[in-house]
Design an enzyme around this catalytic site. Structure first.
Site, PDB file in Angstrom:
ATOM      1  N   CYS A 178      13.157 -59.141  70.387  1.00  0.00           N
ATOM      2  CA  CYS A 178      14.421 -59.433  69.706  1.00  0.00           C
ATOM      3  C   CYS A 178      14.962 -58.231  68.937  1.00  0.00           C
ATOM      4  CB  CYS A 178      14.275 -60.632  68.786  1.00  0.00           C
ATOM      5  SG  CYS A 178      13.005 -60.457  67.501  1.00  0.00           S
ATOM      6  N   ASP A 229      22.690 -63.521  69.888  1.00  0.00           N
ATOM      7  CA  ASP A 229      21.268 -63.820  69.727  1.00  0.00           C
ATOM      8  C   ASP A 229      20.732 -64.203  71.098  1.00  0.00           C
ATOM      9  OD1 ASP A 229      18.768 -64.947  69.272  1.00  0.00           O
ATOM     10  OD2 ASP A 229      19.373 -66.029  67.473  1.00  0.00           O
ATOM     11  N   HIS A 235      12.743 -63.246  63.457  1.00  0.00           N
ATOM     12  CA  HIS A 235      13.622 -63.040  64.609  1.00  0.00           C
ATOM     13  C   HIS A 235      14.859 -62.240  64.203  1.00  0.00           C
ATOM     14  CE1 HIS A 235      15.332 -63.871  68.539  1.00  0.00           C
ATOM     15  NE2 HIS A 235      16.446 -64.289  67.969  1.00  0.00           N
ATOM     16  N   GLN A 256      17.320 -63.339  76.088  1.00  0.00           N
ATOM     17  CA  GLN A 256      16.004 -62.786  75.780  1.00  0.00           C
ATOM     18  C   GLN A 256      14.920 -63.520  76.565  1.00  0.00           C
ATOM     19  OE1 GLN A 256      14.889 -62.458  71.644  1.00  0.00           O
ATOM     20  NE2 GLN A 256      12.727 -62.112  72.155  1.00  0.00           N
TER      21      GLN A 256
END
Length: 236
Positions: free
Chosen positions: A94, A191, A165, A88
């Site tokens: 996100c 993630d 998040h 990211q």
């Protein structure tokens, strides 16, 4: 780089994003209302992926740093190399990252001519950083994200700084290697803020396993918060 509008943790918002990106109508995101057995039993099966929204706190950041250091020092089980993971780089993206990770790493149907199908195809053979650059330069995803973010129940915030998040959990085959025969499935967390995919252990039932992982890693020992939210990807 401009900040995107944070996505609301709401199945209607996630499904709006997913339909525009190319997810077929036989799959959808649904709320997971709680982690006890009775509420988990209400989730449509089979669960293909789980998206978690959690608050970023000093405790969670300390735990994240410690875990990254342990993985750097001791390693972890080999991750299935066919998993699509993207670093990211876009602030507040996100939500879109979690949705791409969930759909791209599940066996749900994506329209072959859709933006998501084309994006997944273009990501093949690229590094996580190159995939991030591809996402940065694909304006359609910023448009889809913005439209979905503006379509939630909450007013669009004027301050785009957020302490929430999204992360994603999927089931993936254990990476093949010497002695790995019959190794089965693993729970893998995807993630974009981390250094790579994280192996969370053996997968016997994705929903049940992730419920235990979230309780142990994200909730236990942290401050009480109403800002946790989980949604499953499964049959519509």
């Amino acid at each position: 780089m401009p900040r995107w509008i944070p996505l609301e943790s709401n199945p209607d918002v996630l499904n709006q994003w997913s339909r525009k990106a190319g997810l077929a109508h036989n799959a959808a995101f649904d709320d997971i209302y709680g982690l006890d057995e009775g509420l988990l039993a209400m989730v449509p099966q089979p669960v293909k992926a789980i998206v978690l929204l959690f608050p970023i706190t000093p405790q969670s950041e300390s735990k994240r740093k410690q875990e990254d250091e342990e993985i750097d020092k001791n390693g972890q089980p080999s991750i299935d190399p066919t998993l699509l993971w993207i670093k990211q780089t876009i602030p507040n993206a996100c939500g879109t990252m979690g949705l791409i990770h969930a759909i791209a790493n599940s066996d749900v149907t994506v329209s072959p001519a859709s933006p998501l199908a084309k994006f997944i195809d273009e990501c093949q053979g690229k590094t996580p950083e190159e995939r991030a650059k591809l996402l940065e330069t694909t304006p359609l995803f910023e448009t889809i994200h913005s439209e979905a973010a503006s379509g939630g129940q909450s007013a669009v915030p004027t301050n785009l700084d957020t302490d929430l998040h999204f992360t994603c959990f999927v089931a993936a085959p254990a990476a093949r290697g010497p002695g790995s025969e019959g190794a089965g499935l693993r729970v893998v967390e995807l993630d974009g803020r981390r250094k790579g995919p994280i192996d969370r252990g053996e997968c016997t039932d994705l929903l049940q396993d992730v419920a235990k992982i979230v309780q142990e890693i994200y909730i236990k020992g942290g401050p009480e918060s109403l800002q946790f939210s989980m949604m499953s990807l499964g049959p519509a």
